[in-house]
Design an enzyme around this catalytic site. Sequence first.
Site: not given
Ligand SMILES: *Cc1c(COP(=O)(O)O)cnc(C)c1O
Length: 356
Positions: A35, A129, A248, A296
């Site tokens: 992801k 969640r 800055y 930036m």
């Molecule tokens: C992002 C995620 C993972 C991976 O977690 P890591 O700590 O990066 O290994 C696994 N399961 C779910 C549901 C996630 O959202």
Amino acid sequence: MEFIRSVAYINVENLKENVESIFNYTKKKIFAVVKADAYGHDAEIVSNHLEPLSSIEGFCVATAYEGYLLRKSGIRKLILVLGGILKEEVDIFNEFNLTPVISDFYHLELSKKLKSKTVHLKFDTGMRRLGFYFSDIGKLREKLSGLAIEGVLSHFPSADTDKEYTKNQIKEFMKILNLLNLKPNYIHIQNSAGVVYDCPFCNVVRIGLALYGEKPTSDYPIHLNPVMSILSKVISVKKVKKGDRISYNGTFQALTDMKVAVVSFGYADGLPRLLSNKGCVLIDGEKCSILGNITMDMVVVDVSHLKDVKVGDDVVIVGKSKDKQITFTDIANLSNTISYEIMCGISKRVVRKEVK
Ligand SMILES: *Cc1c(COP(=O)(O)O)cnc(C)c1O
């Protein structure tokens, strides 16, 4: 591509070695979590190198759109969409053969419109969640008919910080699995930090962070190598006088005459502005402190101790330079966040380039 100033090198050999180390430790096949563009590592590069490995069972993404991009880049193994399914996404799920994780009766009903009818069923054992509760099982039984439950999963919120909490989740998950009494192909709960817990009833692990070579805890038992290193360039070298204020708002004032270098990397590239007057970069194996506010597109660093630094020299933002190293975890610790956030905050301007 010689004209690209800031490059994130993706070390594919290290990535594959990390997978092998994780597999040797867990003895379970892996859903590679890619992801957020593989935590900033370029999901196309990462996934295409991982797909041929026999220890990789499939991929996890957050949304249907990410799944679609992965299929477009040629991925054929299982793609699990962790964020469930919305009505606007049904056609994409069908056309690109994506599998939703369902955590809600809305997802459940919508999944009946999928050609494959295939889903993974998620339970909330403590994350609060996504996920059904143990108490939903009665109602679930009535509604599940017509769907193929390919997987059952849950998720750890605190595997890196709270062993008791995590162990209680494992017990709760076992209770759920017993009551459900399904025989899914996949049962999974362990993330990177979670692999140190005993979960004999689970047959796959969902791994993100560890793939990319960062440890979720300082005592993590698996040896990992960093996958991304980020290099930029010196674009100016100059002297500042005692009393001069840099960048800055003049938050740094020189106590002596100094030599400084301007580096072509700023907060728009993903260097947290919180590192102003705190972090460092590496030039020719030497640490160079960040002076004043990060801007930036640029950052000013101290090179008073370097003999022949010049315009065009390489600057390591993340990675190794001779015997010194800066990790994502180092940057995260200094900016009061986690390595995940720094990784996925490296912006598009930093061009990803694979190295073998
Ligand atoms: C992002 C995620 C993972 C991976 O977690 P890591 O700590 O990066 O290994 C696994 N399961 C779910 C549901 C996630 O959202």
